[in-house]
Design a protein around this motif. Structure first.
Motif, short mmCIF file in Angstrom:
data_model
loop_
_atom_site.label_atom_id
_atom_site.label_comp_id
_atom_site.label_asym_id
_atom_site.label_seq_id
_atom_site.Cartn_x
_atom_site.Cartn_y
_atom_site.Cartn_z
N ILE A 156 36.56 -23.99 -51.89
CA ILE A 156 36.58 -23.34 -53.12
C ILE A 156 35.10 -22.72 -53.35
O ILE A 156 34.08 -23.21 -53.07
CB ILE A 156 36.70 -24.21 -54.38
CG1 ILE A 156 35.74 -25.22 -54.42
CG2 ILE A 156 38.24 -24.75 -54.20
CD1 ILE A 156 36.06 -26.18 -55.92
N VAL A 157 35.20 -21.13 -53.71
CA VAL A 157 33.98 -20.53 -53.75
C VAL A 157 34.33 -19.65 -54.83
O VAL A 157 34.99 -19.35 -55.47
CB VAL A 157 33.80 -19.59 -52.32
CG1 VAL A 157 33.43 -20.47 -51.16
CG2 VAL A 157 35.17 -18.79 -52.42
N LYS A 158 32.82 -19.48 -55.48
CA LYS A 158 32.67 -18.32 -56.60
C LYS A 158 32.93 -16.94 -56.20
O LYS A 158 33.56 -16.00 -57.14
CB LYS A 158 31.43 -18.35 -57.32
CG LYS A 158 31.13 -19.87 -57.96
CD LYS A 158 29.68 -19.65 -58.85
CE LYS A 158 29.72 -21.03 -59.45
NZ LYS A 158 28.45 -21.11 -60.23
N TRP A 159 32.77 -16.66 -55.02
CA TRP A 159 32.86 -15.33 -54.36
C TRP A 159 33.10 -15.25 -53.15
O TRP A 159 32.66 -16.13 -52.33
CB TRP A 159 31.72 -14.64 -54.72
CG TRP A 159 31.58 -13.01 -54.32
CD1 TRP A 159 32.29 -11.85 -54.67
CD2 TRP A 159 31.21 -12.75 -53.03
NE1 TRP A 159 32.03 -10.94 -53.87
CE2 TRP A 159 31.47 -11.32 -52.74
CE3 TRP A 159 30.57 -13.28 -51.86
CZ2 TRP A 159 31.24 -10.48 -51.75
CZ3 TRP A 159 29.84 -12.61 -50.78
CH2 TRP A 159 30.21 -11.20 -50.70
N MET A 160 34.05 -14.43 -52.60
CA MET A 160 34.02 -14.18 -51.26
C MET A 160 34.12 -12.89 -50.63
O MET A 160 34.35 -11.98 -51.39
CB MET A 160 35.42 -14.76 -50.52
CG MET A 160 36.80 -14.06 -51.21
SD MET A 160 38.12 -14.69 -50.73
CE MET A 160 38.42 -16.25 -51.59
N PRO A 161 33.53 -12.63 -49.46
CA PRO A 161 33.64 -11.14 -48.99
C PRO A 161 35.02 -10.93 -48.48
O PRO A 161 35.31 -10.84 -47.19
CB PRO A 161 32.65 -11.31 -47.61
CG PRO A 161 32.71 -12.84 -47.12
CD PRO A 161 33.01 -13.40 -48.62
N GLN A 162 35.77 -10.53 -49.56
CA GLN A 162 37.20 -10.47 -49.33
C GLN A 162 37.68 -9.57 -48.38
O GLN A 162 38.62 -9.87 -47.30
CB GLN A 162 38.01 -10.00 -50.46
CG GLN A 162 39.45 -10.07 -50.53
CD GLN A 162 40.18 -9.86 -51.81
OE1 GLN A 162 40.10 -10.57 -52.49
NE2 GLN A 162 40.60 -8.72 -51.94
N ASN A 163 37.15 -8.20 -48.10
CA ASN A 163 37.57 -7.39 -47.26
C ASN A 163 37.09 -7.50 -45.99
O ASN A 163 37.86 -7.29 -45.09
CB ASN A 163 36.99 -5.78 -47.60
CG ASN A 163 37.27 -4.80 -46.80
OD1 ASN A 163 38.53 -4.49 -46.67
ND2 ASN A 163 36.22 -4.25 -46.17
N ASP A 164 35.90 -8.38 -45.72
CA ASP A 164 35.48 -8.74 -44.36
C ASP A 164 36.29 -9.62 -44.01
O ASP A 164 36.61 -9.91 -42.56
CB ASP A 164 33.86 -9.10 -44.45
CG ASP A 164 33.06 -7.87 -44.99
OD1 ASP A 164 33.45 -6.73 -44.88
OD2 ASP A 164 32.21 -8.18 -45.67
N LEU A 165 36.63 -10.71 -44.78
CA LEU A 165 37.33 -11.81 -44.06
C LEU A 165 38.89 -11.43 -43.59
O LEU A 165 39.19 -11.85 -42.65
CB LEU A 165 37.66 -12.82 -45.20
CG LEU A 165 36.14 -13.75 -45.56
CD1 LEU A 165 36.46 -14.68 -46.88
CD2 LEU A 165 36.08 -14.68 -44.47
N LEU A 166 39.29 -10.59 -44.41
CA LEU A 166 40.61 -10.18 -44.13
C LEU A 166 40.63 -9.30 -42.84
O LEU A 166 41.67 -9.14 -42.18
CB LEU A 166 41.29 -8.99 -45.15
CG LEU A 166 41.77 -9.75 -46.52
CD1 LEU A 166 42.03 -8.65 -47.82
CD2 LEU A 166 42.90 -10.60 -46.44
N ALA A 167 39.66 -8.71 -42.58
CA ALA A 167 39.44 -8.09 -41.14
C ALA A 167 39.36 -8.91 -40.04
O ALA A 167 39.53 -8.53 -38.95
CB ALA A 167 38.35 -6.93 -41.44
N ASP A 168 39.07 -10.26 -40.46
CA ASP A 168 39.07 -11.34 -39.26
C ASP A 168 40.52 -11.88 -38.70
O ASP A 168 41.31 -11.91 -39.60
CB ASP A 168 38.30 -12.36 -39.66
CG ASP A 168 37.86 -13.26 -38.56
OD1 ASP A 168 38.59 -13.87 -37.94
OD2 ASP A 168 36.47 -13.46 -38.39
N LYS A 169 40.64 -11.78 -37.47
CA LYS A 169 41.93 -11.99 -36.87
C LYS A 169 42.34 -13.21 -37.36
O LYS A 169 43.66 -13.90 -36.87
CB LYS A 169 41.94 -11.46 -35.46
CG LYS A 169 41.98 -10.17 -35.05
CD LYS A 169 43.07 -9.22 -35.84
CE LYS A 169 42.97 -7.82 -35.72
NZ LYS A 169 43.80 -7.11 -36.27
#
Length: 395
Positions: A218-231
């Motif tokens: 569980i995190v307060k924030w995540m680099p959503q766009n960068d994570l989604l780009a990871d296969k």
């Protein structure tokens, strides 16, 4: 502000306060914008077609199947969406009435009619097929930033298991405020997939809500766009905001969409139509068994990934970028100002004329008149030939 002599004003057409402000300072070269798909009131003010038979409304929860139930729901929601926007504009209208005096203030909807250019947060490919005039510019995807390399901590998390799921319900609806039964159901669902890593955006990281699970971060924030780009990211569990959907669509990530309010219901239907998502009812989040089954469906059915990859390849084809669309429209507005010739004459039509109801009434009147005329002629012929009821009675 009047002395600044601005060349262009760009304002959101949700609460209309910017439009009222521009009118007061005398700024006439205005461009409208929607952070969602275009609202019905704006469509009517621009003369653009509204087709609830197969184009879902801006805040509808139906699809474009054309079934009786779908069309009934969409007709109601299209009307409701218009009334919702109309009610909000009433507050801006009240402010103008107080400034100019009632009866002297310009009408908000008339000010919208004077706008040439409109920006809307939709994409012609990732949407329902719909007709839009050339002065309504679709710019969805402009908020999707360039992918940045992940920090070591994220790489470490993604490398723990072969499947990784991002869970984020946006910035407005915080999961910390969810009912306890819903929280428990979500956590129990995580526990049912020990071979899957879940990264959950949950503001209260000190709550210990998932402390007994080693597959949940569980995190307060995540680099959503960068994570989604990871296969290594297998699925995205989201609320269905357009920014999140565009990020995942461009990266080829399958979805579970739990729409909460506003345009998210419509966005979810778009994702489902493209075969990349399953829509999950927010009222069923406490149903752990159903939730587990839904996650299992998306994680194990390869068709969702195939559809997501296809959509990503289509969106990646060379097109005019959202940024360039906005630049081109702003340059036109700056050089030439308002251009009524590029707006539809339909914006001045009455409700009857807009939907051709006056022609329908005219046709019905003509048919009814012809029927009456035929009946009248037949009656006169019968009387003339001596077959009237009075003659038969006298005989």
């Amino acid at each position: 502000m009047k002395n600044e002599k601005f060349d262009i004003g760009i304002t959101e057409l949700f609460d209309f306060s910017g439009l009222a402000f521009f009118e007061v300072i005398g700024l006439k070269n205005v461009m409208g914008a929607h952070t969602t798909s275009v609202f019905e009131g704006t469509l009517m003010s621009t003369g653009a077609p509204i087709l609830p038979s197969f184009v879902p409304g801006s805040q509808t929860f139906t699809d474009d199947s054309g079934s009786i139930l779908s069309r009934l729901n969409n007709l109601y929601m299209t009307y409701w969406s218009y009334q919702f926007q109309n009610k909000i504009q009433g507050f801006a209208q009240k402010a103008l009435n107080e400034h100019y005096g009632k009866g002297k203030a310009p009408k908000i909807w008339n000010l919208v009619k004077e706008i040439t250019w409109f920006f809307v947060n939709s994409d012609p490919i990732f949407d329902f097929p719909k007709p839009l005039p050339q002065n309504i510019i679709e710019f969805a995807g402009i908020s999707v930033s360039k992918v940045k390399p992940l920090e070591p901590e994220w790489n470490e998390i993604l490398s723990k298991r072969s499947k990784n799921v991002l869970v984020c319900f946006g910035s407005i609806a915080s999961p910390t405020t969810m009912p306890e039964a819903v929280k428990k159901s979500i956590v129990d669902t995580f526990a049912a997939f020990p071979d899957v890593t879940f990264i959950w955006k949950y503001e209260d990281t000190e709550s210990g809500i998932t402390s007994h699970l080693n597959n949940v971060h569980i995190v307060k924030w995540m680099p959503q766009n960068d994570l989604l780009a990871d296969k290594r990211v297998t699925m995205f569990w989201t609320h269905g905001g357009m920014a999140s959907l565009m990020e995942s669509a461009q990266k080829g990530v399958p979805l579970i969409v739990v729409p909460i309010f506003g345009d998210q219901m419509r966005n979810a239907q778009i994702a489902k139509r493209h075969g990349v998502a399953v829509i999950y009812d927010k009222m069923e989040l406490s149903n752990t068994k159903k939730l587990i089954g839904t996650l299992k469906e998306v994680l194990e059915n390869p068709e969702y990934k195939k559809s997501a990859d296809l959509l990503a390849r289509i969106l990646a084809t060379e097109r005019v970028s959202p940024r360039q669309k906005i630049i081109d429209a702003v340059e036109l507005a700056g050089r030439f100002g308002p251009m009524p010739r590029w707006t539809s004459s339909g914006k001045e039509f009455s409700f009857l004329k807009y939907f051709n109801l006056d022609l329908v009434l005219l046709f019905i009147s003509i048919v009814f008149s012809v029927i009456l005329l035929i009946l009248f002629v037949i009656r006169r012929c019968v009387v003339k030939l001596g077959f009237s009821g009075n003659k038969e009675k006298s005989e």
